[in-house]
Enzyme design. Structure first.
Site, PDB file in Angstrom:
ATOM      1  N   LYS A 251      -8.474  20.180  32.916  1.00  0.00           N
ATOM      2  CA  LYS A 251      -9.030  20.096  31.591  1.00  0.00           C
ATOM      3  C   LYS A 251      -8.309  19.183  30.748  1.00  0.00           C
ATOM      4  CE  LYS A 251      -9.999  23.865  28.286  1.00  0.00           C
ATOM      5  NZ  LYS A 251      -9.580  23.212  27.235  1.00  0.00           N
ATOM      6  N   ARG A 271     -18.885  16.908  19.560  1.00  0.00           N
ATOM      7  CA  ARG A 271     -18.940  18.360  19.898  1.00  0.00           C
ATOM      8  C   ARG A 271     -19.896  18.653  18.976  1.00  0.00           C
ATOM      9  NH1 ARG A 271     -17.633  23.156  19.813  1.00  0.00           N
ATOM     10  NH2 ARG A 271     -17.060  24.347  21.471  1.00  0.00           N
TER      11      ARG A 271
HETATM   12  P1  ATP Z   1     -14.959  25.798  23.482  1.00  0.00           P
HETATM   13  O1  ATP Z   1     -15.328  24.227  23.771  1.00  0.00           O
HETATM   14  O2  ATP Z   1     -14.976  26.570  24.847  1.00  0.00           O
HETATM   15  O3  ATP Z   1     -15.423  26.444  22.531  1.00  0.00           O
HETATM   16  P2  ATP Z   1     -12.407  24.916  22.515  1.00  0.00           P
HETATM   17  O4  ATP Z   1     -13.144  23.644  21.952  1.00  0.00           O
HETATM   18  O5  ATP Z   1     -11.612  25.791  21.845  1.00  0.00           O
HETATM   19  O6  ATP Z   1     -13.405  25.919  23.138  1.00  0.00           O
HETATM   20  P3  ATP Z   1     -11.353  24.590  24.850  1.00  0.00           P
HETATM   21  O7  ATP Z   1     -11.492  26.508  25.051  1.00  0.00           O
HETATM   22  O8  ATP Z   1      -9.762  24.410  24.922  1.00  0.00           O
HETATM   23  O9  ATP Z   1     -11.606  24.051  23.628  1.00  0.00           O
HETATM   24  O10 ATP Z   1     -12.038  24.374  26.161  1.00  0.00           O
HETATM   25  C1  ATP Z   1     -13.271  24.036  26.210  1.00  0.00           C
HETATM   26  C2  ATP Z   1     -13.350  22.339  26.081  1.00  0.00           C
HETATM   27  O11 ATP Z   1     -12.735  21.664  26.921  1.00  0.00           O
HETATM   28  C3  ATP Z   1     -14.749  21.669  26.123  1.00  0.00           C
HETATM   29  O12 ATP Z   1     -15.579  21.784  24.957  1.00  0.00           O
HETATM   30  C4  ATP Z   1     -14.455  20.169  26.493  1.00  0.00           C
HETATM   31  O13 ATP Z   1     -14.235  19.556  25.438  1.00  0.00           O
HETATM   32  C5  ATP Z   1     -13.053  20.315  27.056  1.00  0.00           C
HETATM   33  N1  ATP Z   1     -12.997  19.895  28.450  1.00  0.00           N
HETATM   34  C6  ATP Z   1     -11.835  19.258  28.980  1.00  0.00           C
HETATM   35  N2  ATP Z   1     -11.961  18.824  30.436  1.00  0.00           N
HETATM   36  C7  ATP Z   1     -12.967  19.389  30.641  1.00  0.00           C
HETATM   37  C8  ATP Z   1     -14.036  19.456  31.830  1.00  0.00           C
HETATM   38  N3  ATP Z   1     -13.638  18.883  32.991  1.00  0.00           N
HETATM   39  N4  ATP Z   1     -14.966  20.011  31.963  1.00  0.00           N
HETATM   40  C9  ATP Z   1     -15.523  20.689  30.990  1.00  0.00           C
HETATM   41  N5  ATP Z   1     -15.065  20.583  29.623  1.00  0.00           N
HETATM   42  C10 ATP Z   1     -13.908  20.036  29.562  1.00  0.00           C
END
Ligand code: ATP
Length: 575
Positions: A251, A271
């Site tokens: 991630k 995003r």
């Molecule tokens: P969310 O996108 O779930 O609303 P957030 O923006 O706060 O939450 P996180 O919860 O930290 O982010 O994790 C999701 C995000 O992680 C994804 O939107 C993407 O941008 C990122 N990401 C990083 N690595 C990956 C991966 N290997 N596959 C999918 N997403 C990934």
């Protein structure tokens, strides 16, 4: 032709309703009267926009312009308009009241159809360059000259970006289904169509011209998909219990990019689905070199610090791009894009394929250095998963993403197809993303900065309401307090957001737009907050503190009340 006066009277009707079902029915009576040529425009007006967000056409009308236009259409001096506004707290109401007592009548009035009003709004939005401010006032004045008082109320609210009907996308989708099918039976396919093109006007136009294609609506280059989102679990064991054998990816804490290519043309979207093409010329160049005619893929962009041999996190990646200039930054801090999904390939919609086969396509296509597949391993047991997780954390990454091998790509939905496990889970600290709905003035030591914290809400998609979850007063630096107060001051409103459920007051209410990430120790029940309310008690964050502003998120992407409830249950199960 649908008249704007009919639209305005339905808006007025909707404002009197609060239940989603009622609003849906009222709205459907309007949508059913629109024809194919105007339905798209009507939908944009309802959404309070002039074009889908990825086109980047904002209205950009400030209060000052609106006051000038109201003054010239009503014959009152700008000072008088402002005086009324101070009392009413809403420039739309002021426009309505002053036009009712209009000092001058317009020489001639045109009967305004939906398309007429929409075109005028678009012209107003597109006016740019020298003289554009006067042009905007002129367009708005012309509209108001032709408008009845009620129409003026909504025109003014619309151009200020404060339509606030309380009608969200889910209600519009329901109403479209009711208007065309007589019931909600088309809702699911309409929602999917919207999620894969993020253009509700286009979906509505398709529904009115080729309804049979909605069911099998396809992904298309240059119409960005709403991003698929991950659920969370708090241990390798619970992930394996849910998914069994799965793919585990690193991630990356980078910048999520959706890349669309058709022939030579390439566009990048964030995003939030904003166009980011100019910000990442290095990614564009590499995408053009791909040996595919048409492709849509997603990945996480990270800048690499050559000197230190490691990646910068998201905030720093963007900061460097802005500060050092894009060209310079791309040489000094080259980017890598870790590709983690593929959604379209040479005419084929890939979203209905399994993750397993999408992943195979990624491995086949991305062999370069700048664009490379995200790291992925297949695992079977919690123990294997834990090894990868520990490895990710030791490399300074955020954690891992576990992915269901058979799952489709579900645009715009948070599903257990992807499950995130972050290093903070299992410890005391977790975070939510919420929207600021109001703020407090400083007291005591804080009085100097005139800032005392924010009231934060999450979203309940079932009811369409914002529900408060924390009053967050710590975690800000002094600079942040000053800049936050300045930002929020510009967003002040006389009344709370119309769809906010609240039990506590603030010093000032604001437009619900600004998204923040808030950390907390745990979740408790409290009568002061309305999140996932049950038996008079809502859920509240304990020891909330500000982590960072989430400029990359829109209000549509904040944490939902249901997620907070799930976190609360996870926490209960643990203790
Ligand atoms: P969310 O996108 O779930 O609303 P957030 O923006 O706060 O939450 P996180 O919860 O930290 O982010 O994790 C999701 C995000 O992680 C994804 O939107 C993407 O941008 C990122 N990401 C990083 N690595 C990956 C991966 N290997 N596959 C999918 N997403 C990934």
């Amino acid at each position: 032709m649908l008249l704007f006066s009919d639209v305005a009277s339905v808006f007025e009707e909707i404002e009197k309703r609060s239940g989603r079902l009622e609003m849906t029915d009222v709205l459907a009576t309007l949508l059913v009267r629109a024809d194919a040529a105007e339905i798209g425009e009507l939908i944009y007006l309802l959404q309070g926009i002039v074009a889908p967000p990825y086109l980047g056409i904002d209205l950009g009308v400030g209060e000052r312009f609106a006051i000038a236009a109201i003054a010239s259409a009503s014959g009152y001096a700008p000072g008088e308009v402002e005086k009324d506004y101070k009392k009413s707290g809403d420039l739309g109401d002021t426009a309505e009241a002053l036009l009712r007592k209009r000092k001058q009548t317009a020489l001639s009035t045109t009967e305004m159809g939906v398309e007429y009003v929409y075109d005028a709004m678009l012209r107003l939005a597109k006016a740019s360059g020298p003289g554009s401010q006067d042009a905007k006032i002129k367009h708005l004045t012309e509209l108001l000259n032709n408008a009845s008082p009620i129409e003026a109320r909504y025109i003014v609210r619309f151009v200020l970006g404060r339509l606030r009907l309380g009608v969200g996308d889910p209600t519009i989708l329901d109403s479209l289904s009711v208007a065309k099918a007589g019931d909600r039976s088309m809702r699911e396919s309409l929602e999917r169509a919207y999620n894969v093109c993020s253009d509700m006007g286009y979906v509505a136009r398709t529904l009115y011209t080729k309804p049979e294609t909605i069911q099998s609506f396809h992904v298309q280059p240059f119409k960005p998909l709403m991003p698929a989102l991950a659920e969370r679990e708090d241990s390798p064991k619970s992930i394996i219990a849910r998914l069994g054998r799965c793919g585990v990816e690193m991630k990356y804490d980078g910048f999520r990019l959706q890349c669309h290519k058709l022939g030579e043309k390439v566009e990048l979207y964030s995003r939030k689905l904003e166009r980011m093409t100019d910000m990442f010329p290095d990614v564009v160049k590499e995408a053009r070199k791909l040996k595919t005619e048409g492709i849509i893929f997603e990945g996480e962009a990270l800048a690499y610090d050559k000197k230190k041999g490691r990646y910068f996190p998201f905030q720093q990646t963007m900061h460097r791009r802005r500060k050092h200039g894009i060209e310079e930054a791309s040489i000094e801090f080259p980017l890598n894009l870790f590709v983690f999904d593929i959604l379209y390939l040479d005419g084929a919609d890939m979203t209905g394929e399994s993750y397993r086969s999408r992943r195979a396509a990624i491995q086949r296509i991305f062999k370069g250095k700048v664009l490379q597949p995200s790291q992925m391993k297949l695992v079977r047991t919690a123990k294997e998963l834990k090894v990868i997780f520990d490895d990710a954390v030791s490399k300074g990454l955020e954690g891992i993403m576990a992915k269901d091998l058979e799952a489709h790509y579900t645009a715009g939905k948070r599903k257990f197809a992807w499950i995130k496990l972050k290093k903070s889970y299992g410890k005391a600290v977790d975070t939510i993303d919420g929207v600021v709905v109001g703020y407090y003035l400083g007291r005591g030591q804080r009085a100097e900065f005139e800032f005392g914290g924010v009231l934060v809400a999450v979203f309940n998609p079932d009811s369409g309401k914002l529900e408060t979850v924390a009053k967050c007063a710590t975690g800000f630096t002094e600079d942040e307090m000053v800049s936050l107060r300045e930002t929020l001051e510009k967003m002040k409103t006389a009344k709370p957001p119309p769809n906010l459920e609240y039990n506590i007051e603030v010093d000032y209410w604001v437009e619900p737009k600004f998204v923040v990430e808030v950390a907390f120790d745990d979740i408790t029940q409290s009568p002061n907050h309305t999140c996932a309310m049950s038996e008079g008690k809502g859920l509240a964050l304990r020891f909330p503190r500000m982590v960072k502003m989430r400029e990359d998120k829109t209000i549509k992407e904040i944490t939902t009340s249901d997620e907070v409830r799930r976190m609360f249950e996870l926490q209960r199960a643990k203790s």
